[in-house]
Design an enzyme around this catalytic site. Structure first.
Site, PDB file in Angstrom:
ATOM      1  N   GLU A 124       0.814  -1.215   0.000  1.00 22.60           N
ATOM      2  CA  GLU A 124       0.000   0.000   0.000  1.00 22.60           C
ATOM      3  C   GLU A 124       0.845   1.262   0.000  1.00 22.60           C
ATOM      4  O   GLU A 124       1.964   1.262   0.511  1.00 22.60           O
ATOM      5  CB  GLU A 124      -0.860   0.021   1.270  1.00 22.60           C
ATOM      6  CG  GLU A 124      -1.933  -1.011   1.235  1.00 22.60           C
ATOM      7  CD  GLU A 124      -2.574  -1.191   2.589  1.00 22.60           C
ATOM      8  OE1 GLU A 124      -2.715  -0.202   3.319  1.00 22.60           O
ATOM      9  OE2 GLU A 124      -2.941  -2.331   2.899  1.00 22.60           O
ATOM     10  N   CYS A 177       3.452   8.415   1.033  1.00 23.85           N
ATOM     11  CA  CYS A 177       3.792   7.474   2.105  1.00 23.85           C
ATOM     12  C   CYS A 177       3.948   6.110   1.437  1.00 23.85           C
ATOM     13  O   CYS A 177       3.030   5.654   0.744  1.00 23.85           O
ATOM     14  CB  CYS A 177       2.686   7.453   3.157  1.00 23.85           C
ATOM     15  SG  CYS A 177       2.934   6.166   4.396  1.00 23.85           S
ATOM     16  N   CYS A 202       4.805  -7.520   7.399  1.00 26.48           N
ATOM     17  CA  CYS A 202       5.787  -7.112   8.412  1.00 26.48           C
ATOM     18  C   CYS A 202       5.833  -8.187   9.484  1.00 26.48           C
ATOM     19  O   CYS A 202       4.816  -8.775   9.829  1.00 26.48           O
ATOM     20  CB  CYS A 202       5.379  -5.771   9.026  1.00 26.48           C
ATOM     21  SG  CYS A 202       6.600  -5.137  10.201  1.00 26.48           S
ATOM     22  N   CYS A 221       3.374  -5.732  15.903  1.00 26.93           N
ATOM     23  CA  CYS A 221       2.726  -4.700  16.733  1.00 26.93           C
ATOM     24  C   CYS A 221       1.226  -5.037  16.882  1.00 26.93           C
ATOM     25  O   CYS A 221       0.566  -5.361  15.890  1.00 26.93           O
ATOM     26  CB  CYS A 221       2.915  -3.319  16.136  1.00 26.93           C
ATOM     27  SG  CYS A 221       4.651  -2.880  15.959  1.00 26.93           S
ATOM     28  N   CYS A 270      -1.614  -3.361  14.569  1.00 29.40           N
ATOM     29  CA  CYS A 270      -1.292  -3.127  13.163  1.00 29.40           C
ATOM     30  C   CYS A 270      -1.771  -4.261  12.264  1.00 29.40           C
ATOM     31  O   CYS A 270      -1.499  -5.430  12.530  1.00 29.40           O
ATOM     32  CB  CYS A 270       0.211  -2.955  13.024  1.00 29.40           C
ATOM     33  SG  CYS A 270       0.735  -2.740  11.324  1.00 29.40           S
ATOM     34  N   GLY A 317       5.786  -2.623   6.733  1.00 25.96           N
ATOM     35  CA  GLY A 317       7.179  -3.042   6.852  1.00 25.96           C
ATOM     36  C   GLY A 317       7.976  -2.203   7.818  1.00 25.96           C
ATOM     37  O   GLY A 317       7.574  -1.109   8.206  1.00 25.96           O
ATOM     38  N   GLU A 318       9.082  -2.774   8.256  1.00 26.90           N
ATOM     39  CA  GLU A 318      10.032  -2.066   9.117  1.00 26.90           C
ATOM     40  C   GLU A 318      11.225  -1.690   8.232  1.00 26.90           C
ATOM     41  O   GLU A 318      12.066  -2.547   7.914  1.00 26.90           O
ATOM     42  CB  GLU A 318      10.444  -2.977  10.284  1.00 26.90           C
ATOM     43  CG  GLU A 318      11.646  -2.514  11.076  1.00 26.90           C
ATOM     44  CD  GLU A 318      11.608  -1.065  11.543  1.00 26.90           C
ATOM     45  OE1 GLU A 318      10.656  -0.679  12.238  1.00 26.90           O
ATOM     46  OE2 GLU A 318      12.550  -0.304  11.207  1.00 26.90           O
ATOM     47  N   SER A 321      10.459   5.799   9.154  1.00 23.84           N
ATOM     48  CA  SER A 321       9.856   5.406  10.426  1.00 23.84           C
ATOM     49  C   SER A 321      10.493   4.103  10.905  1.00 23.84           C
ATOM     50  O   SER A 321      11.005   3.323  10.105  1.00 23.84           O
ATOM     51  CB  SER A 321       8.351   5.220  10.274  1.00 23.84           C
ATOM     52  OG  SER A 321       8.089   3.976   9.689  1.00 23.84           O
ATOM     53  N   SER A 336       8.081   4.954  16.268  1.00 21.00           N
ATOM     54  CA  SER A 336       6.760   4.558  16.765  1.00 21.00           C
ATOM     55  C   SER A 336       6.913   4.181  18.228  1.00 21.00           C
ATOM     56  O   SER A 336       7.497   3.147  18.539  1.00 21.00           O
ATOM     57  CB  SER A 336       6.242   3.346  15.980  1.00 21.00           C
ATOM     58  OG  SER A 336       6.137   3.681  14.629  1.00 21.00           O
ATOM     59  N   LEU A 337       6.411   5.016  19.108  1.00 24.42           N
ATOM     60  CA  LEU A 337       6.610   4.776  20.543  1.00 24.42           C
ATOM     61  C   LEU A 337       5.370   4.106  21.149  1.00 24.42           C
ATOM     62  O   LEU A 337       5.450   3.019  21.691  1.00 24.42           O
ATOM     63  CB  LEU A 337       6.929   6.109  21.237  1.00 24.42           C
ATOM     64  CG  LEU A 337       7.536   6.017  22.625  1.00 24.42           C
ATOM     65  CD1 LEU A 337       8.811   5.207  22.638  1.00 24.42           C
ATOM     66  CD2 LEU A 337       7.806   7.423  23.176  1.00 24.42           C
ATOM     67  N   HIS A 338       4.252   4.769  21.068  1.00 28.10           N
ATOM     68  CA  HIS A 338       2.940   4.210  21.389  1.00 28.10           C
ATOM     69  C   HIS A 338       2.715   3.791  22.847  1.00 28.10           C
ATOM     70  O   HIS A 338       1.632   3.310  23.176  1.00 28.10           O
ATOM     71  CB  HIS A 338       2.585   3.028  20.479  1.00 28.10           C
ATOM     72  CG  HIS A 338       2.701   3.350  19.015  1.00 28.10           C
ATOM     73  ND1 HIS A 338       2.171   4.481  18.459  1.00 28.10           N
ATOM     74  CD2 HIS A 338       3.307   2.681  17.997  1.00 28.10           C
ATOM     75  CE1 HIS A 338       2.437   4.505  17.156  1.00 28.10           C
ATOM     76  NE2 HIS A 338       3.136   3.434  16.857  1.00 28.10           N
ATOM     77  N   ASN A 363      -6.561   4.198  13.917  1.00 23.86           N
ATOM     78  CA  ASN A 363      -7.541   3.634  12.990  1.00 23.86           C
ATOM     79  C   ASN A 363      -7.900   2.245  13.519  1.00 23.86           C
ATOM     80  O   ASN A 363      -7.019   1.400  13.617  1.00 23.86           O
ATOM     81  CB  ASN A 363      -6.937   3.474  11.596  1.00 23.86           C
ATOM     82  CG  ASN A 363      -6.860   4.790  10.855  1.00 23.86           C
ATOM     83  OD1 ASN A 363      -7.786   5.589  10.874  1.00 23.86           O
ATOM     84  ND2 ASN A 363      -5.746   5.019  10.205  1.00 23.86           N
ATOM     85  N   CYS A 365      -2.824   1.228   8.156  1.00 21.62           N
ATOM     86  CA  CYS A 365      -1.725   0.616   7.411  1.00 21.62           C
ATOM     87  C   CYS A 365      -1.928  -0.899   7.332  1.00 21.62           C
ATOM     88  O   CYS A 365      -2.097  -1.562   8.332  1.00 21.62           O
ATOM     89  CB  CYS A 365      -0.426   0.938   8.155  1.00 21.62           C
ATOM     90  SG  CYS A 365       0.944  -0.085   7.728  1.00 21.62           S
TER      91      CYS A 365
END
Ligand code: SF4
Length: 346
Positions: free
Chosen positions: A92, A105, A112, A116, A119, A159-160, A191, A214-216, A290, A333
């Site tokens: 995407e 983006c 991935c 997470c 995700c 993906g990372e 990211s 990405s801390l979250h 989301n 995502c």
């Protein structure tokens, strides 16, 4: 004979390839420029001699991904794309339009493996890395579809990126090349979920891209639950790597924080986050999550988002609540790709 795919080669690699054909370096520069204008046929490269076009048609090719589906927002100019790669995999990408230009983006891997909890990209695991040429193709496909030049790139799709390091660096050099996309490193954001050794490696690369971490979660207990990577690289180690990145690049770090209702959006979480980031050259992006149907997480309510933001801001931490672009085509995502995979399976 397998043809050499020229998409994704650096200018130096293309010069080396052209040298094997007995061609001078300036021919490589001509071809390179055409490729990143989106041309995929050597016959369309009008400044090349016919004899060279024939040789290139015999020995080389230029790959191109296709737009499989696109979803256009009726509210703003956001478009979400599902790209079809040459091997049938899908990723995407998103185009967003701001007053300062068009941003893309892009994804760096098919799926991935980071796991997470919130995700959709990770649900089927990691399928494969994208090549630097395929990442460049995502930008080219967006430019071709919109007829507009992309001026900012965010590598924040599936993906990372730091686990696809070499191809990421290849992509970044293509983005920055004056003969290709000519985008300043300062307008590129990479990211990461927090791969500490690769953050340090990127800091030493000498390319001042913006790092978005990405801390979250504000503590290890919660972050271990939401992001398994934290069990390997806990928060304090991650912040040390971020400090190193800031010193080496003189760039402000962006921390992404997806607000999940009743999970990480409490006032206590906001206070802990303030303590953690105090004094760091950083910016916090708060993103109301989301919702992902498979995961059962809900988006934070506006009053909780506002209270969270207020606590951070009053502690002197630069904070933005991310504007929801394309809210009517909302899909987190990985969700679009997954829904299409489900469709194909049915
Ligand atoms: S949030 Fe990013 S790193 Fe985490 S699983 Fe999704 S794509 Fe991977």
């Amino acid at each position: 004979m397998v043809k050499k795919n020229l998409k994704g080669l650096t200018l130096q690699e293309l010069e080396e390839f052209m040298a094997t054909l007995g061609e001078p370096a300036y021919r490589a520069r001509q071809v390179f420029k055409w490729i990143y204008k989106g041309v995929t046929q050597f016959d369309s490269m009008t400044d090349l001699p016919k004899s060279l076009i024939k040789i290139l048609n015999d020995k080389a090719c230029i790959s191109m991904i296709k737009i499989y589906k696109k979803f256009e927002s009726a509210l703003d100019k956001t478009v979400k794309y599902v790209f079809l790669l040459e091997d049938g995999n899908m990723v995407e990408g998103v185009k967003m339009e701001y007053s300062f230009g068009v941003s893309a983006c892009v994804s760096s891997q098919v799926g991935c493996r980071m796991g997470c909890a919130f995700c959709a990209s990770t649900i089927g695991g990691m399928v494969r890395n994208l090549s630097g040429g395929e990442m460049a193709d995502e930008v080219l496909a967006i430019e071709k579809d919109t007829g507009k030049k992309v001026s900012r790139v965010v590598i924040m799709g599936s993906g990372e990126p730091l686990l696809n390091y070499d191809e990421l660096i290849r992509f970044l050099s293509l983005l920055n090349s004056p003969l290709a996309f000519n985008i300043s490193f300062r307008r590129i954001t990479v990211s990461t979920c927090g791969i500490v050794p690769e953050i340090i490696r990127l800091a030493d690369e000498g390319i001042p891209v913006t790092l978005a971490v990405s801390l979250h979660a504000p503590d290890d207990v919660l972050r271990n639950r939401l992001m398994p990577v934290n069990r390997i690289y806990p928060i304090l180690q991650l912040l040390d790597a971020c400090k190193y990145y800031i010193i080496k690049t003189r760039r402000r770090i962006t921390f992404e924080y997806a607000l999940i209702s009743q999970v990480n959006d409490t006032q206590e979480c906001a206070r802990k986050l303030s303590m953690l980031l105090k004094g760091l050259l950083c910016h916090v992006n708060l993103i109301p999550l989301n919702p992902i149907r498979e995961k059962g997480f809900e988006k934070s309510k506006p009053d909780r988002v506002a209270a969270f933001e207020k606590i951070l801001s009053s502690s002197g931490i630069s904070t933005t609540v991310r504007r929801e672009m394309g809210a009517d085509i909302e899909a987190a995502c990985g969700q679009l790709r997954r829904s299409i995979l489900d469709e194909v399976k049915e």
